[in-house]
Enzyme design. Structure first.
Site, PDB file in Angstrom:
ATOM      1  N   HIS A 100       0.312  -0.154 -10.614  1.00 26.61           N
ATOM      2  CA  HIS A 100       0.003  -0.639  -9.254  1.00 26.61           C
ATOM      3  C   HIS A 100      -1.371  -0.179  -8.777  1.00 26.61           C
ATOM      4  O   HIS A 100      -1.564   0.149  -7.602  1.00 26.61           O
ATOM      5  CB  HIS A 100       1.070  -0.156  -8.262  1.00 26.61           C
ATOM      6  N   SER A 108       5.983  -0.945 -13.927  1.00 26.95           N
ATOM      7  CA  SER A 108       5.970   0.180 -12.992  1.00 26.95           C
ATOM      8  C   SER A 108       6.617   1.398 -13.641  1.00 26.95           C
ATOM      9  O   SER A 108       6.083   1.935 -14.607  1.00 26.95           O
ATOM     10  CB  SER A 108       6.660  -0.238 -11.685  1.00 26.95           C
TER      11      SER A 108
END
Length: 237
Positions: A168, A133
């Site tokens: 994501h 991330s």
């Protein structure tokens, strides 16, 4: 991507970007193994940076628990470290793993404290940079950022990989439209979008390997061309 950017390489830099998963998310341990394999050592020396989550002790504990049996040494590098001490610590490390959280605050803190230069130099010296991330996209020229409030927006990264990035991609459904819009408006360059459960390895700015730990998940190249914005599966080789 190489021809589009005109990039010719920067020493022998190795970076692994995980779209989502791994030990901090308690999912897809194969992604952690993929990072370990990049070190080519049976018992690598590992470090964890949790700056994006405010050095959350739970994530540090997960780091220690996940790698205790496979690493020669484990070290947590908190944001309280001066840049000079960080540099000395990285001399004893094979791979640095950066956790997720607030990418904007993390990169700003790195620049303020001089960590950006230290981490970039460590990578050029052979330390592998990996992360999920925030810890995946911070190494790119730019990344698509969501604060949880308002629209997603592009922000500048450390520039070690000369394209944009978005994590994501599969789990946060508004990211696709936002990334396509940013690439179309040229507020982001050609970019790689990475699903949860997927890690992509880069060497000298170019993708060299991919690990898919979730069925149907992948990574994609999003670019602007004569016919508009296109999206293609990332293929290696």
């Amino acid at each position: 991507m190489h021809a589009e950017t005109g990039y010719v390489g920067r020493n022998d830099m190795k970076i692994i970007a995980i779209g989502g998963g791994g030990f901090t998310h308690d999912a897809h341990p194969e992604l952690d193994d993929f990072c370990l394999s990049a070190t080519a050592r049976g018992n690598p020396r590992l470090a964890f940076i949790g700056a994006a989550s405010g050095d959350d002790p739970q994530k540090t504990a997960r780091f220690n628990a996940r790698f205790a049996d496979v690493a020669e040494t484990l070290v947590h590098l908190p944001m309280t470290l001066p840049a000079a001490q960080l540099a000395r610590s990285l001399e004893q490390v094979d791979l640095v793993y950066v956790g997720g959280g607030d990418t904007e605050k993390m990169v700003a803190a790195w620049r303020r404290e001089g960590w950006d230069k230290v981490l970039s130099e460590a990578c050029r010296s052979g330390v592998i940079l990996a992360g999920v991330s925030a810890g995946a996209v911070c190494w790119f020229d730019s990344f698509l950022f969501s604060s949880g409030k308002g629209a997603m927006r592009p922000l500048p990264g450390l520039g070690l990989i000369p394209i944009g990035a978005c994590p994501h991609y599969s789990s946060e459904t508004d990211r696709r439209a936002a990334l396509h819009a940013a690439v179309g408006a040229q507020t982001m360059p050609a970019s790689i979008a990475i699903d949860d459960g997927v890690a992509v390895a880069f060497e000298n700015g170019l993708p060299t390997g991919i690990c898919g730990a979730q069925a149907g998940a992948g990574a994609y190249v999003v670019r602007r061309g004569p016919q508009g914005v296109t999206e293609e599966y990332l293929s290696i080789g």
